[in-house]
Design an enzyme around this catalytic site. Structure first.
Site, PDB file in Angstrom:
ATOM      1  N   ASP A  41      30.251  78.205  52.965  1.00  0.00           N
ATOM      2  CA  ASP A  41      29.268  79.076  52.320  1.00  0.00           C
ATOM      3  C   ASP A  41      28.811  78.594  50.948  1.00  0.00           C
ATOM      4  OD1 ASP A  41      29.955  80.688  54.534  1.00  0.00           O
ATOM      5  OD2 ASP A  41      31.541  81.655  53.366  1.00  0.00           O
ATOM      6  N   GLU A 203      22.793  87.383  58.384  1.00  0.00           N
ATOM      7  CA  GLU A 203      23.658  87.479  57.204  1.00  0.00           C
ATOM      8  C   GLU A 203      23.337  86.359  56.226  1.00  0.00           C
ATOM      9  OE1 GLU A 203      27.525  87.217  59.029  1.00  0.00           O
ATOM     10  OE2 GLU A 203      27.392  85.049  59.269  1.00  0.00           O
TER      11      GLU A 203
END
Ligand SMILES: *[C@@H]1O[C@H](CO)[C@@H](O)[C@H](O)[C@H]1NC(C)=O
Ligand SMILES: *[C@@H]1O[C@H](CO)[C@@H](O)[C@H](O)[C@H]1NC(C)=O
Ligand SMILES: *[C@@H]1O[C@H](CO)[C@@H](O)[C@H](O)[C@H]1NC(C)=O
Ligand SMILES: *[C@@H]1O[C@H](CO)[C@@H](O)[C@H](O)[C@H]1NC(C)=O
Ligand SMILES: *[C@@H]1O[C@H](CO)[C@@H](O)[C@H](O)[C@H]1NC(C)=O
Ligand SMILES: *[C@@H]1O[C@H](CO)[C@@H](O)[C@H](O)[C@H]1NC(C)=O
Ligand SMILES: *[C@@H]1O[C@H](CO)[C@@H](O)[C@H](O)[C@H]1NC(C)=O
Ligand SMILES: *[C@@H]1O[C@H](CO)[C@@H](O)[C@H](O)[C@H]1NC(C)=O
Ligand SMILES: *[C@@H]1O[C@H](CO)[C@@H](O)[C@H](O)[C@H]1NC(C)=O
Ligand SMILES: *[C@@H]1O[C@H](CO)[C@@H](O)[C@H](O)[C@H]1NC(C)=O
Length: 498
Positions: A41, A203
């Site tokens: 991420d 997301e």
């Protein structure tokens, strides 16, 4: 920002983080991954000549590492945003699962200050604590965070965006949006602003404003093999967001056999000269370095068959010379045979008619192994016999086989064929023995010599007029090892090999 598909040039992970140059694909000379190893991420910014990236750390402490680079090639970890227990007293007591903690950080720079927003997941999303840490000195201590309860809206993966009118927006997985007071952590009720393109789990959102448009970049498809990046835009930060003209998914390696898989969860940033860059997470599949697409022809080739079956058009085989009398050769095979014709393994190869193969294929075994994989040891020449031991009953034989195949010299006249589960080297069993006579000129006039290698075939695939094997039965080989042990320099006289 351009509505073009991206050229992948740089890579970071779960991850590897990857970055790509959006505007100059012709100068794609960087190596990916840029942050090898566990760096899920990534979120990056460029401030005064330096690139900074933050990545997930889950339950690790210190956590939320920051990496810096001047050139996107050389990276150095410069800090951990979460480095003192007093920033979040006793929070560690609220996590039990390795997937809890801080994931999907969002690193931003605004008005002389660095900000990082991220949720801290407590007990697997039962309690989600929103946090914003800040600092004026990215190398120094980061603040005690302001916090809010993100549990009701399941608002993971928050992104901070400062609009021109001074309002600060928090955009999270879903995709939902709230306003936030970054000095207190007070957030408004969430509203849904986009549901993505229809893929699962929209997301990891980020909002960027350019030329009057708000661009909403998201991850979709789940973080596994379906992972992808999609984009939408709107003149109004609250939506509605549209995808007209967007080529979604903007970036994905889903449904490909690319080495880097699960590419997604991206962030965009601009350098000093205005070039846009992207960074995304990725994983490297299986740890194998060599994918072998099977050939219709096997190592023997079908005599009198078509060129394809005869092997004239090529055989999927990679080998090296057996250059020592006594040696040890092994390779790890990762293979999920799906048809009775599919087969992959290692071989001692001399000629088409003279080779000894230790391979894996499907067999119609008796229950409970009906249709599961089996090892086979084959000598193409029955002049000498090959012994074979069935594999142990307790080896898992459903689905993917991950097995270490080996051939070694038992002595100067006999090959030995051990095999073991990659996950458990002590599971080693000797599958059988074969005489070196099978691969010598004594049987033939061949002037070649023995090769040791790997192969993958669909044995003609039992079909007429096929030009290639059916999709999917790829064999993956890794950990190729050859050790030369000794040379026989006269009958019975050996010298140890260097
Ligand atoms: C790509 O690199 C070459 C050689 O360094 C340079 O001449 C060229 O201007 C670069 N192109 C872009 C679009 O940056
Ligand atoms: C926010 O949500 C809460 C709980 O659903 C509700 O009671 C409240 O009226 C909402 N506030 C606004 C401004 O809509
Ligand atoms: C997304 O889907 C939810 C559930 O169907 C719906 O309530 C919401 O309005 C949708 N959001 C948008 C922006 O279309
Ligand atoms: C943007 O959308 C919001 C929510 O629909 C609306 O309240 C607001 O007036 C819009 N702003 C502009 C400038 O159109
Ligand atoms: C990959 O293929 C599956 C099955 O056809 C499809 O559902 C999925 O959307 C594809 N993924 C992408 C990123 O196109
Ligand atoms: C295996 O063989 C049995 C008996 O010959 C047959 O009934 C069964 O369908 C076969 N299974 C497969 C997967 O081909
Ligand atoms: C063994 O190999 C020799 C030489 O290639 C060949 O002539 C002979 O037919 C083979 N025998 C068998 C049983 O395959
Ligand atoms: C070579 O090894 C094999 C297998 O262990 C054995 O059967 C054979 O007797 C050995 N030959 C010699 C000459 O030692
Ligand atoms: C090799 O492939 C042919 C089909 O092209 C098949 O008939 C033959 O049995 C295969 N040989 C081996 C050893 O599997
Ligand atoms: C295979 O190709 C040949 C020559 O093109 C043709 O005559 C034959 O009918 C084809 N067989 C099948 C099963 O399609």
């Amino acid at each position: 920002m351009m509505w073009t598909s991206f050229a992948l040039v740089l890579l970071a992970n779960c991850g590897v983080s990857q970055a790509w140059d959006v505007t100059s694909p012709e100068n794609s000379t960087y190596y990916n991954p840029i942050l090898p190893g566990w760096h899920s991420d990534p979120s990056c910014i460029h401030v005064k000549g330096t690139f900074y990236c933050a990545t997930s750390s889950f339950t690790a402490f210190p956590g939320l590492p920051i990496y810096a680079s001047k050139d996107l090639i050389n990276w150095k970890q410069i800090n951990n945003i979460w480095n003192r227990m007093e920033q979040l007293p006793a929070i560690n007591r609220k996590t039990h699962d390795q997937q809890d903690g801080f994931f999907a950080p969002n690193l931003r720079y605004h008005d002389g200050e660095f900000f990082m927003t991220c949720v801290y997941a407590q007990d697997r999303l039962i309690g989600i604590l929103g946090t914003v840490f800040r600092t004026k000195d990215i190398f120094g201590e980061w603040s005690v965070p302001v916090t809010w309860d993100a549990t009701p809206s399941l608002a993971i993966d928050p992104d901070l965006f400062w609009d021109d009118d001074g309002m600060v927006y928090l955009t999270s997985a879903g995709i939902i949006q709230q306003t936030i007071n970054i000095n207190t952590g007070a957030v408004s009720n969430a509203t849904s602003i986009w549901n993505g393109t229809g893929a699962a789990f929209p997301e990891g959102p980020h909002i960027y404003k350019k030329d009057g448009w708000c661009y909403l970049l998201i991850a979709e498809g789940g973080t596994q093999l379906g992972h992808r990046i999609s984009i939408a835009r709107s003149k109004n930060i609250s939506g509605p967001y549209e995808t007209t003209g967007a080529r979604n998914p903007l970036l994905t390696n889903s449904n490909t056999t690319e080495y880097f898989q699960t590419v997604g969860h991206a962030d965009l940033f601009q350098d000093d000269v205005g070039s846009w860059w992207g960074v995304a997470l990725s994983t490297r599949s299986f740890g194998d370095t060599l994918q072998v697409v099977p050939s219709l022809a096997n190592l023997t080739g079908q005599q009198g068959g078509s060129d394809l079956l005869a092997g004239v058009d090529g055989v999927s085989f990679v080998g090296r010379r057996q250059s020592h009398t006594l040696f040890d050769f092994s390779a790890d095979l990762n293979f999920a045979p799906q048809s009775f014709e599919g087969e992959a393994g290692i071989t001692v190869f001399y000629t088409q008619m003279q080779h000894i193969d230790l391979g894996v294929g499907l067999v119609n075994d008796t229950a409970p192994h009906e249709g599961s994989w089996q090892l086979l040891l084959r000598s193409t020449n029955q002049t000498s016999t090959v012994s074979f031991t069935p594999i142990p009953a307790d080896w898992p034989r459903d689905g993917v086989c991950r097995i270490r195949l080996r051939v070694q010299s038992a002595n100067d006249t006999t090959y030995r064929f051990p095999a073991s589960l990659v996950s458990n080297p002590s599971s080693l069993v000797i599958m059988g023995y074969a005489s070196t006579e099978v691969v010598t000129a004594e049987l033939t006039n061949s002037g070649s010599g023995s090769l040791l290698g790997i192969y993958s075939t669909c044995n003609g695939a039992n079909g007429d007029n096929l030009t290639q094997c059916p999709n999917g039965e790829y064999a993956y080989f890794s950990r190729w090892r050859y050790s030369g042990l000794a040379q026989e320099i006269a009958d019975g006289e050996f010298v140890i090999s260097m």
